[in-house]
Design an enzyme around this catalytic site. Structure first.
Site, PDB file in Angstrom:
ATOM      1  CB  ILE A  26     -12.369 -81.067 -14.819  1.00  0.00           C
ATOM      2  CG1 ILE A  26     -13.837 -80.620 -14.690  1.00  0.00           C
ATOM      3  CG2 ILE A  26     -12.240 -82.590 -14.813  1.00  0.00           C
ATOM      4  CD1 ILE A  26     -14.591 -81.137 -13.511  1.00  0.00           C
TER       5      ILE A  26
ATOM      6  CB  CYS B 209      -7.920 -76.464 -21.099  1.00  0.00           C
ATOM      7  SG  CYS B 209      -8.605 -76.896 -19.491  1.00  0.00           S
TER       8      CYS B 209
ATOM      9  CE  LYS C 236     -14.286 -75.844 -26.351  1.00  0.00           C
ATOM     10  NZ  LYS C 236     -14.915 -76.924 -25.608  1.00  0.00           N
TER      11      LYS C 236
ATOM     12  N   GLY D 290     -21.871 -71.444 -19.125  1.00  0.00           N
ATOM     13  CA  GLY D 290     -23.301 -71.246 -18.860  1.00  0.00           C
ATOM     14  C   GLY D 290     -23.803 -69.893 -19.352  1.00  0.00           C
TER      15      GLY D 290
ATOM     16  N   GLY E  14     -23.111 -77.353 -23.526  1.00  0.00           N
ATOM     17  CA  GLY E  14     -22.317 -77.936 -22.452  1.00  0.00           C
ATOM     18  C   GLY E  14     -23.035 -77.940 -21.119  1.00  0.00           C
TER      19      GLY E  14
HETATM   20  C1  LIG Z   1     -17.479 -79.574 -16.363  1.00  0.00           C
HETATM   21  C2  LIG Z   1     -16.905 -79.084 -17.662  1.00  0.00           C
HETATM   22  C3  LIG Z   1     -15.823 -79.761 -18.236  1.00  0.00           C
HETATM   23  C4  LIG Z   1     -15.286 -79.321 -19.447  1.00  0.00           C
HETATM   24  N1  LIG Z   1     -14.249 -80.012 -20.008  1.00  0.00           N
HETATM   25  C5  LIG Z   1     -13.764 -79.653 -21.244  1.00  0.00           C
HETATM   26  C6  LIG Z   1     -12.763 -80.423 -21.890  1.00  0.00           C
HETATM   27  O1  LIG Z   1     -12.307 -81.464 -21.401  1.00  0.00           O
HETATM   28  N2  LIG Z   1     -12.322 -79.995 -23.101  1.00  0.00           N
HETATM   29  C7  LIG Z   1     -12.809 -78.873 -23.725  1.00  0.00           C
HETATM   30  O2  LIG Z   1     -12.378 -78.558 -24.837  1.00  0.00           O
HETATM   31  N3  LIG Z   1     -13.780 -78.133 -23.122  1.00  0.00           N
HETATM   32  C8  LIG Z   1     -14.264 -78.497 -21.914  1.00  0.00           C
HETATM   33  N4  LIG Z   1     -15.271 -77.762 -21.323  1.00  0.00           N
HETATM   34  C9  LIG Z   1     -15.781 -76.538 -22.005  1.00  0.00           C
HETATM   35  C10 LIG Z   1     -17.063 -76.814 -22.783  1.00  0.00           C
HETATM   36  O3  LIG Z   1     -16.857 -77.748 -23.807  1.00  0.00           O
HETATM   37  C11 LIG Z   1     -17.651 -75.498 -23.374  1.00  0.00           C
HETATM   38  O4  LIG Z   1     -16.695 -74.932 -24.266  1.00  0.00           O
HETATM   39  C12 LIG Z   1     -17.989 -74.472 -22.296  1.00  0.00           C
HETATM   40  O5  LIG Z   1     -18.536 -75.102 -21.166  1.00  0.00           O
HETATM   41  C13 LIG Z   1     -18.953 -73.397 -22.792  1.00  0.00           C
HETATM   42  O6  LIG Z   1     -20.195 -73.933 -23.167  1.00  0.00           O
HETATM   43  P1  LIG Z   1     -21.491 -73.949 -22.198  1.00  0.00           P
HETATM   44  O7  LIG Z   1     -21.658 -72.553 -21.697  1.00  0.00           O
HETATM   45  O8  LIG Z   1     -22.609 -74.446 -23.053  1.00  0.00           O
HETATM   46  O9  LIG Z   1     -21.167 -74.889 -21.087  1.00  0.00           O
HETATM   47  C14 LIG Z   1     -15.824 -78.174 -20.098  1.00  0.00           C
HETATM   48  C15 LIG Z   1     -16.911 -77.509 -19.508  1.00  0.00           C
HETATM   49  C16 LIG Z   1     -17.455 -77.943 -18.313  1.00  0.00           C
HETATM   50  C17 LIG Z   1     -18.626 -77.199 -17.736  1.00  0.00           C
END
Ligand SMILES: Cc1cc2nc3c(=O)[nH]c(=O)nc-3n(C[C@H](O)[C@H](O)[C@H](O)COP(=O)(O)O)c2cc1C
Length: 303
Positions: free
Chosen positions: A71, A130, A165, A217, A265
């Protein structure tokens, strides 16, 4: 009655389930689909000082057991956030954690300094990890001195809890957690996404325009669990576990591995009610296991 409350440094949450940054906008993107007041809290989309349009599309794609996103930290910026998003967030009966991303140490400090005046914000989560931006992002997350300096300088301008983070794209994540602790950070969240890519075999082009993106995921769950465990065994600091949590069993596993709370997430895109369901599942689990305080689950591993 099971005591679901957990303590993350100075921050008390009514339960350990939070929505992860970037997956629910500023809460507004999911509010109609689930009861946010049931959750432990929401972490906002990363905010930078000025608005960012992010990367050009295609910005997301599905992969085996997960998704890739690049993104590029698209967001409305601090000023619009205060004017247009905070009034909505204030009405939600849940804890608001504001996530901040920046391209320089000064920008992290300035964002935190401005936002710390906002009563609706209970704590800050500082995104030093990020993988999808040119400036900042992983350059900070991979650099021990930078993480130490950001923690130290951000702490100096706020009385609110500061959570850093962390990136999984390093060899020893516990060294980064130690740098956070040594510089006064209240907690760490682990993990952000892993760097990944995907190609279309017919066009031979990358499936996302940025070529690489952040993998999230179920595919990353075992990696995330190992990182949480590594921190838990080496550093005494509260951990918020993130990575591939899809149901209450995954959440319980993260808490056993050392997490005091969890964030979800990718699952929000599949089942917006997942947060509520995870809380209900954890309550039933605690009953079955005769656990009176869910906080007792944290780092209860037997190795
Ligand atoms: C579409 C998307 C956008 C994300 N944007 C951010 C963000 O702006 N800032 C951030 O710290 N993490 C961001 N993340 C990371 C998530 O907060 C999380 O750390 C990561 O997806 C792992 O968790 P999950 O497997 O449950 O998705 C984003 C993840 C996804 C999928």
């Amino acid at each position: 009655m099971i005591d679901l409350s957990v303590q993350i440094g100075k921050l008390k949450l009514k339960n350990p389930v939070l929505l992860a940054s970037g997956t629910v906008g500023y809460g507004n993107e999911i509010a109609e689909l689930t009861d946010l007041s049931k959750l432990g809290g929401i972490v906002t989309k990363s905010l930078s000082l000025k608005p960012r349009i992010g990367n050009p599309p295609q910005r997301v794609c599905e992969t085996s057991s997960g998704m890739l996103n690049a993104i590029g930290l698209a967001n409305v910026g601090v000023e619009v956030f205060i004017k247009e998003k905070i009034p909505f967030l204030k009405k939600l009966n849940t804890t608001i954690i504001c996530n901040i991303a920046a391209s320089s140490v000064e920008e992290y400090v300035e964002c935190t300094r401005i936002l710390t005046r906002e009563e609706a914000i209970a704590a800050f989560e500082i995104n030093v990890s990020c993988p999808n931006v040119k400036d900042g992002g992983l350059e900070f997350g991979n650099n021990l001195q930078a993480v130490a300096q950001i923690t130290n300088k951000v702490k100096a301008v706020t009385d609110k809890p500061v959570i850093i983070k962390l990136s999984p794209n390093v060899s020893r994540i516990s060294e980064f957690a130690k740098a956070v602790k040594d510089n006064g950070g209240d907690a760490v969240s682990a993990i952000n996404t892993l760097v990944g890519t995907a190609f279309d075999i017919w066009t031979k082009k990358p499936k996302i325009k940025n070529v690489t993106g952040g993998l999230s995921g179920p595919a990353i769950k075992p990696v995330a669990l190992a990182k949480v465990l590594e921190i838990s065994r080496n550093v005494e600091i509260p951990i918020i576990g993130i990575g591939g949590i899809m149901d209450w069993k995954d959440a319980a596993e993260f808490m056993i591995a050392g997490a005091s709370a969890v964030q979800i997430g990718t699952v929000n895109f599949i089942n917006p009610k997942a947060g509520e369901e995870i809380i209900d599942g954890l309550i039933e689990y605690c009953k079955k296991m005769s656990i009176g305080r869910i906080a007792d689950l944290t780092a209860s591993y037997e190795i």
